[in-house]
Design a protein around this motif. Structure first.
Motif, short mmCIF file in Angstrom:
data_model
loop_
_atom_site.label_atom_id
_atom_site.label_comp_id
_atom_site.label_asym_id
_atom_site.label_seq_id
_atom_site.Cartn_x
_atom_site.Cartn_y
_atom_site.Cartn_z
N UNK A 285 0.83 -1.21 0.00
CA UNK A 285 0.00 0.00 0.00
C UNK A 285 0.86 1.26 0.00
N UNK A 286 1.93 1.23 0.79
CA UNK A 286 2.84 2.39 0.84
C UNK A 286 3.53 2.59 -0.51
N UNK A 287 3.98 1.49 -1.11
CA UNK A 287 4.65 1.57 -2.40
C UNK A 287 3.67 2.01 -3.49
N UNK A 288 2.41 1.61 -3.35
CA UNK A 288 1.39 2.03 -4.32
C UNK A 288 1.16 3.54 -4.26
N UNK A 289 1.17 4.09 -3.05
CA UNK A 289 1.02 5.54 -2.91
C UNK A 289 2.17 6.27 -3.61
N UNK A 290 3.36 5.75 -3.46
CA UNK A 290 4.53 6.35 -4.11
C UNK A 290 4.39 6.23 -5.62
N UNK A 291 3.94 5.05 -6.09
CA UNK A 291 3.75 4.87 -7.53
C UNK A 291 2.72 5.83 -8.09
N UNK A 292 1.56 5.94 -7.41
CA UNK A 292 0.51 6.83 -7.90
C UNK A 292 0.99 8.27 -7.96
N UNK B 154 2.90 14.86 2.13
CA UNK B 154 1.76 14.02 2.53
C UNK B 154 2.11 12.54 2.43
N UNK B 155 2.87 12.17 1.39
CA UNK B 155 3.27 10.77 1.26
C UNK B 155 4.16 10.35 2.42
N UNK B 156 5.15 11.19 2.76
CA UNK B 156 6.05 10.86 3.86
C UNK B 156 5.31 10.82 5.19
N UNK B 157 4.35 11.71 5.38
CA UNK B 157 3.54 11.70 6.61
C UNK B 157 2.73 10.41 6.69
N UNK B 158 2.19 9.97 5.55
CA UNK B 158 1.41 8.73 5.49
C UNK B 158 2.30 7.53 5.84
N UNK B 159 3.49 7.47 5.22
CA UNK B 159 4.40 6.36 5.47
C UNK B 159 4.85 6.36 6.93
N UNK B 160 5.14 7.54 7.46
CA UNK B 160 5.57 7.65 8.86
C UNK B 160 4.49 7.12 9.80
N UNK B 161 3.23 7.41 9.47
CA UNK B 161 2.13 6.98 10.35
C UNK B 161 1.97 5.46 10.37
N UNK B 162 2.18 4.81 9.21
CA UNK B 162 2.01 3.36 9.20
C UNK B 162 3.26 2.64 9.70
#
Length: 329
Positions: free
Chosen positions: A118-125, A194-202
């Motif tokens: 899921x994290x890698x998908x966010x980066x891809x998108x 926002x991506x880094x904040x999302x990854x940090x949270x998970x």
């Protein structure tokens, strides 16, 4: 002739090798973005290969089915294959394939695998629709990508046997290319933050977990040390024509017997209205465990017959259970 599952697996491996090869190029400005796209593509193909393996290589198991709108305004009772703009059958998505494996077949997959993807998908998108151009995000891609490769190796080994033994799966540390000791976080744009904040949270969810074969992200520390020339792993090569030839056929075995106990039990629960995982079920199952047509006992350590074993089943064993239980209408 290769099965559909094996053909799909080969495509998945090819995509992952392409992702690694591009990432490890000495100079490639679109490194992280291309890696994330190909890595996610590889994961989707891997999950679809597993669905095919579990579904006896029936390609319809990967199709998207729908109830069509009737002239009366109601939905049809019959399900139809949904088609794309070219008129070809639409296939299930990455996460739908993951759901089918877990919910429809009862295969256990560590939760870190899905979270990592899921994290890698966010980066891809974000790579496809926006621009990723920050050092902090590039480092995070490597950490998540390295964990993704490790997860991929473990799952392929578990699901299909030692088909990756001839490959080297690793990402060259980015510190090898240039200095990563100082990072200016102020260069991030809004979407990257926002991506880094999302990854940090998970990532916080996995901070206190004990060591596992599966991970969300892995941080790499690079140290260069001098070693003695003789410290390598010793090998011995022989040209003796009488030396025994070892042939690994694990992938063929896994293709023929794809179901373990959990998968078999899940499929029986979904197939019969009067099924219960009780003593009768165990008696029926064990009565067929010595029949090579339906079962295969896989030794934990093939070189040690006393190491214990795990039983895998061919889906055709359902024919035997049909004699004892009532199918759902």
């Amino acid at each position: 002739m290769k099965s559909r599952a094996r053909t799909m697996l080969d495509k998945s491996i090819a995509a992952m090798l392409s992702a690694i090869e591009i990432y490890n190029k000495p100079d490639f400005n679109y490194r992280a973005e291309t890696f994330s796209v190909l890595c996610i593509n590889s994961w989707e193909l891997l999950f679809k290969a597993k669905v095919l393996q579990l579904a006896r290589n029936q390609v319809t198991s990967l199709y998207v089915w729908e109830h069509r709108q009737l002239k009366t305004g109601k939905k049809s009772k019959k399900r139809y294959i949904k088609t794309n703009r070219a008129g070809n059958p639409m296939s299930v998505s990455l996460f739908e394939a993951h759901r089918i494996i877990i919910e429809d077949y009862g295969v256990k997959v560590n939760k870190a695998v899905k979270t990592n993807i899921a994290a890698l998908t966010e980066i891809r998108d974000n790579s496809i629709h926006f621009i990723n151009d920050d050092l902090t995000l590039a480092i995070k891609v490597q950490e998540i990508g390295t964990a993704s490769l490790q997860n991929y190796l473990h799952l392929v080994q578990e699901w299909f046997g030692p088909v990756l033994d001839k490959y080297n799966f690793y990402l060259m540390p980015m510190a090898f290319f240039r200095g990563f000791d100082s990072v200016n976080g102020e260069t991030l744009n809004a979407s990257e933050k926002k991506i880094l904040e999302y990854i940090d949270s998970i990532e916080k969810e996995y901070d206190d977990e004990s060591l596992s074969d599966y991970n969300l992200s892995l941080r790499i520390d690079v140290n260069f040390k001098k070693v003695k020339s003789g410290s390598g792993v010793p090998i011995q090569i022989t040209n003796d024509a009488k030396a025994p030839v070892v042939r690994l056929a694990e992938e063929e075995i896994m293709d023929k017997y794809p179901w373990d106990y959990d998968v078999l039990t899940t499929r029986l629960k979904k197939r019969y209205s009067d099924f219960k995982a009780n003593a009768d079920y165990h008696r029926i199952r064990k009565s067929h465990e010595d029949n090579e047509k339906y079962c295969h006992k896989r030794l934990y350590n093939p070189s040690n017959p006393d190491s214990g074993s795990k039983v895998f089943f061919n889906p055709n064993i359902l024919k035997e259970f049909d004699k004892h239980y009532t199918k759902k209408s």
